[in-house]
Write an enzyme that holds these catalytic residues in place. Structure first.
Site, PDB file in Angstrom:
ATOM      1  N   SER A 192     -16.091   2.775   7.536  1.00 55.96           N
ATOM      2  CA  SER A 192     -15.989   1.748   6.422  1.00 55.96           C
ATOM      3  C   SER A 192     -14.604   1.986   5.471  1.00 55.96           C
ATOM      4  O   SER A 192     -14.333   1.026   4.960  1.00 55.96           O
ATOM      5  CB  SER A 192     -17.196   2.137   5.333  1.00 55.96           C
ATOM      6  OG  SER A 192     -18.407   1.711   5.801  1.00 55.96           O
ATOM      7  N   PRO A 220     -21.258   7.693   3.415  1.00 56.11           N
ATOM      8  CA  PRO A 220     -20.815   8.958   3.554  1.00 56.11           C
ATOM      9  C   PRO A 220     -19.524   9.140   2.641  1.00 56.11           C
ATOM     10  O   PRO A 220     -19.105  10.608   2.738  1.00 56.11           O
ATOM     11  CB  PRO A 220     -20.768   9.409   4.936  1.00 56.11           C
ATOM     12  CG  PRO A 220     -20.373   8.067   5.579  1.00 56.11           C
ATOM     13  CD  PRO A 220     -21.254   6.873   4.625  1.00 56.11           C
ATOM     14  N   GLY A 221     -18.687   8.204   2.193  1.00 59.29           N
ATOM     15  CA  GLY A 221     -17.566   8.711   1.447  1.00 59.29           C
ATOM     16  C   GLY A 221     -16.422   7.901   1.843  1.00 59.29           C
ATOM     17  O   GLY A 221     -15.310   8.380   1.588  1.00 59.29           O
ATOM     18  N   GLY A 222     -16.300   6.962   2.989  1.00 59.75           N
ATOM     19  CA  GLY A 222     -15.101   6.276   3.275  1.00 59.75           C
ATOM     20  C   GLY A 222     -14.273   5.754   2.286  1.00 59.75           C
ATOM     21  O   GLY A 222     -13.089   6.141   2.124  1.00 59.75           O
ATOM     22  N   ASP A 238     -24.551   7.421  -4.925  1.00 63.72           N
ATOM     23  CA  ASP A 238     -25.711   7.130  -3.877  1.00 63.72           C
ATOM     24  C   ASP A 238     -26.370   8.227  -3.642  1.00 63.72           C
ATOM     25  O   ASP A 238     -26.244   9.404  -4.045  1.00 63.72           O
ATOM     26  CB  ASP A 238     -24.786   7.102  -2.469  1.00 63.72           C
ATOM     27  CG  ASP A 238     -25.258   6.205  -1.587  1.00 63.72           C
ATOM     28  OD1 ASP A 238     -26.449   6.479  -1.049  1.00 63.72           O
ATOM     29  OD2 ASP A 238     -24.635   5.562  -0.893  1.00 63.72           O
ATOM     30  N   ASP A 260     -29.650   5.665  -8.701  1.00 64.69           N
ATOM     31  CA  ASP A 260     -29.377   4.385  -8.034  1.00 64.69           C
ATOM     32  C   ASP A 260     -28.301   3.671  -8.421  1.00 64.69           C
ATOM     33  O   ASP A 260     -27.921   3.767  -9.983  1.00 64.69           O
ATOM     34  CB  ASP A 260     -30.657   3.676  -8.593  1.00 64.69           C
ATOM     35  CG  ASP A 260     -30.954   2.438  -7.911  1.00 64.69           C
ATOM     36  OD1 ASP A 260     -31.540   2.090  -6.890  1.00 64.69           O
ATOM     37  OD2 ASP A 260     -30.352   1.104  -8.739  1.00 64.69           O
ATOM     38  N   ASP A 279     -20.389  -1.226  -2.202  1.00 62.56           N
ATOM     39  CA  ASP A 279     -20.723  -1.433  -0.564  1.00 62.56           C
ATOM     40  C   ASP A 279     -22.072  -1.202  -0.495  1.00 62.56           C
ATOM     41  O   ASP A 279     -22.358  -0.638   0.675  1.00 62.56           O
ATOM     42  CB  ASP A 279     -19.778  -0.510  -0.118  1.00 62.56           C
ATOM     43  CG  ASP A 279     -19.703  -0.855   1.376  1.00 62.56           C
ATOM     44  OD1 ASP A 279     -20.057  -1.966   1.840  1.00 62.56           O
ATOM     45  OD2 ASP A 279     -19.432   0.051   2.385  1.00 62.56           O
ATOM     46  N   LYS A 308     -23.482  -8.265   1.283  1.00 62.80           N
ATOM     47  CA  LYS A 308     -24.180  -8.578   2.650  1.00 62.80           C
ATOM     48  C   LYS A 308     -24.815  -9.667   3.093  1.00 62.80           C
ATOM     49  O   LYS A 308     -25.323 -10.251   2.170  1.00 62.80           O
ATOM     50  CB  LYS A 308     -25.161  -7.335   2.990  1.00 62.80           C
ATOM     51  CG  LYS A 308     -24.686  -5.988   2.386  1.00 62.80           C
ATOM     52  CD  LYS A 308     -23.805  -5.271   3.304  1.00 62.80           C
ATOM     53  CE  LYS A 308     -23.152  -4.071   2.306  1.00 62.80           C
ATOM     54  NZ  LYS A 308     -21.725  -3.499   3.126  1.00 62.80           N
TER      55      LYS A 308
HETATM   56  C1  LIG Z   1     -22.376   0.503   4.129  1.00 63.30           C
HETATM   57  S1  LIG Z   1     -23.057   2.162   3.419  1.00 63.30           S
HETATM   58  C2  LIG Z   1     -21.630   2.580   2.197  1.00 63.30           C
HETATM   59  C3  LIG Z   1     -20.485   3.116   2.881  1.00 63.30           C
HETATM   60  C4  LIG Z   1     -19.712   3.624   1.943  1.00 63.30           C
HETATM   61  N1  LIG Z   1     -18.988   2.540   1.432  1.00 63.30           N
HETATM   62  C5  LIG Z   1     -18.579   4.501   2.768  1.00 63.30           C
HETATM   63  O1  LIG Z   1     -17.347   4.043   2.861  1.00 63.30           O
HETATM   64  O2  LIG Z   1     -18.838   5.725   3.208  1.00 63.30           O
HETATM   65  C6  LIG Z   1     -24.192   1.650   2.173  1.00 63.30           C
HETATM   66  C7  LIG Z   1     -24.611   2.637   1.247  1.00 63.30           C
HETATM   67  O3  LIG Z   1     -25.538   1.930   0.175  1.00 63.30           O
HETATM   68  C8  LIG Z   1     -26.229   2.831  -0.258  1.00 63.30           C
HETATM   69  N2  LIG Z   1     -27.290   2.351  -1.280  1.00 63.30           N
HETATM   70  C9  LIG Z   1     -28.330   1.044  -0.822  1.00 63.30           C
HETATM   71  N3  LIG Z   1     -28.886   0.829  -1.933  1.00 63.30           N
HETATM   72  C10 LIG Z   1     -28.734   1.706  -2.908  1.00 63.30           C
HETATM   73  C11 LIG Z   1     -28.938   1.740  -4.348  1.00 63.30           C
HETATM   74  N4  LIG Z   1     -29.736   1.044  -4.661  1.00 63.30           N
HETATM   75  N5  LIG Z   1     -28.204   2.381  -4.993  1.00 63.30           N
HETATM   76  C12 LIG Z   1     -27.144   3.306  -4.489  1.00 63.30           C
HETATM   77  N6  LIG Z   1     -26.845   3.237  -3.352  1.00 63.30           N
HETATM   78  C13 LIG Z   1     -27.367   2.566  -2.541  1.00 63.30           C
HETATM   79  C14 LIG Z   1     -26.963   3.260   1.155  1.00 63.30           C
HETATM   80  O4  LIG Z   1     -27.421   4.769   0.633  1.00 63.30           O
HETATM   81  C15 LIG Z   1     -25.744   3.500   1.899  1.00 63.30           C
HETATM   82  O5  LIG Z   1     -25.078   4.889   1.952  1.00 63.30           O
END
Ligand SMILES: C[S@@+](CC[C@H](N)C(=O)[O-])C[C@H]1O[C@@H](n2cnc3c(N)ncnc32)[C@H](O)[C@@H]1O
Length: 359
Positions: A192, A220-222, A238, A260, A279, A308
């Site tokens: 990501s 995870p932190g990208g 997250d 959240d 994201d 998305k």
């Molecule tokens: C595609 S991943 C994100 C990757 C992140 N941008 C990275 O670079 O590592 C999507 C993330 O959205 C989080 N997520 C989904 N619904 C959420 C919410 N309501 N509040 C916070 N995080 C949420 C998920 O836990 C997941 O870790």
């Protein structure tokens, strides 16, 4: 300009057609060729309109070709077809540096067509070196191209190889075929990271030391890593785990908040948000609502927000978003499907200034 050909990423031709029909009218689209499902064309006066208006607005076009010329498949093996040599003759008449971009359209995951396109490019260069050495001396590799460099694009589709000559500054993306590949950083926890790096590159600005960032859906932190390695102060929101260090050697800092992200507001003492990054894996309407609130509260300067997409027909989801963003005074924005995006698009924007403190 009499003709313009827009190339979508593999399997996004329908999304591009839908988008193009909304912007310029379905009746103006050149009928679809079943062999080229990821190509959208406009001819005549509409081509000029698309050319003028599309550069900063097109979401699903990865690249475009102005006045493309088709070399049918039977003729498109090496050595280059005389049709392509016409392009060399045009280039020889000028004085600019030039380069070659080769790519293939519409064959997801198939390396073969890109390789064939590359071979056509190699054959063109070899012919140029042999027959027009003065022109060959002006050739530069794609990475060394400047804004005035002429680009000889060769795009392979099922109908054959299309070629077109354009100035580098007029391309939709400076990378061949819009394949805007960013280098991976081995310290980043996931791929990501490449999406946010591409977003910075497309925006033409990246975060500076000491800037404050809210990263929603950070695990995870990208993305957080990309900000912290530039010395930013990041709130990473997250419930999932972060796989990066809290402190980066650059001075950047990441604070993980296991809450959240949808209704998230920064804690007391957080005086501004220079960047909102989002994201989260949530429905587009949720992302839209969230961005509207952040912009409405005037508490951010720049944003990179990933949306998305639904399985079918993304345009009805994106149109209201675009209409809203256009209505915000002082906002400069882009919506694009980035090369590193999956079934998603990225909104990138900048408000004139941080307008007020968030309550
Ligand atoms: C595609 S991943 C994100 C990757 C992140 N941008 C990275 O670079 O590592 C999507 C993330 O959205 C989080 N997520 C989904 N619904 C959420 C919410 N309501 N509040 C916070 N995080 C949420 C998920 O836990 C997941 O870790």
């Amino acid at each position: 300009m009499k003709d313009i050909m827009l190339m979508a990423r593999a399997e996004y031709g329908d999304a591009l057609r839908e988008e193009a029909a909304r912007r310029w009218g379905a009746e103006l689209l050149t009928p679809v060729d079943p062999d080229e499902p990821d190509v959208v064309r406009f001819s005549g006066s509409s081509a000029l309109r698309v050319w003028r208006e599309g550069r900063d607005s097109l979401i699903f076009a990865a690249q475009w070709l102005a006045d493309p010329v088709l070399v049918p498949p039977a003729k498109s093996g090496a050595p280059p077809d005389p049709g392509m040599l016409e392009g060399l003759a045009v280039l020889a008449g000028g004085t600019a540096s030039w380069t070659v971009h080769t790519f293939a359209s519409g064959r997801k995951g198939e390396p073969g067509p890109s390789k064939t396109a590359g071979m056509l490019g190699d054959a063109l260069l070899a012919t140029c070196a042999e027959r027009v050495p003065d022109l060959y001396a002006r050739y530069v590799p794609p990475r060394q191209a400047g804004a005035d460099t002429k680009v000889f694009q060769i795009c392979l589709t099922s109908r054959g190889a299309w070629w077109s000559l354009m100035q580098a500054r007029d391309l939709l993306d400076r990378f061949p075929g819009g394949e805007h590949r960013m280098p991976f950083d081995s310290g980043a926890p996931c791929r990501s990271y490449l999406k946010i790096e591409e977003a910075f590159d497309v925006m033409g600005c990246s975060p500076g030391r000491g800037e404050k960032v809210v990263d929603l859906g950070a695990s995870p932190g990208g993305w957080s890593y990309a900000f912290s390695k530039r010395g930013c102060d990041v709130l990473a929101v997250d419930r999932g785990p972060m796989k990066i260090e809290d402190r980066h050697s650059s001075g950047g800092r990441v604070r993980h908040m296991r809450v959240d992200g949808i209704g998230f507001r920064p804690p007391p003492g957080w005086d501004r948000t220079d960047w909102l990054a989002c994201d989260m894996l949530v429905a587009p309407g949720v992302t839209f609502g969230l961005l509207r609130r952040w912009i409405g509260e005037g508490a951010l300067h720049r944003f990179v927000v990933n949306v998305k997409l639904p399985q079918e027909q993304p345009d009805p989801v994106l149109e209201p978003l675009e209409t809203y963003l256009r209505s915000v005074p002082g906002l400069r924005f882009r919506i694009r499907q980035l090369y590193h995006d999956r079934r998603e698009v990225t909104l990138m924007g900048e408000l004139g200034r941080v307008r007020k403190k968030q309550k």
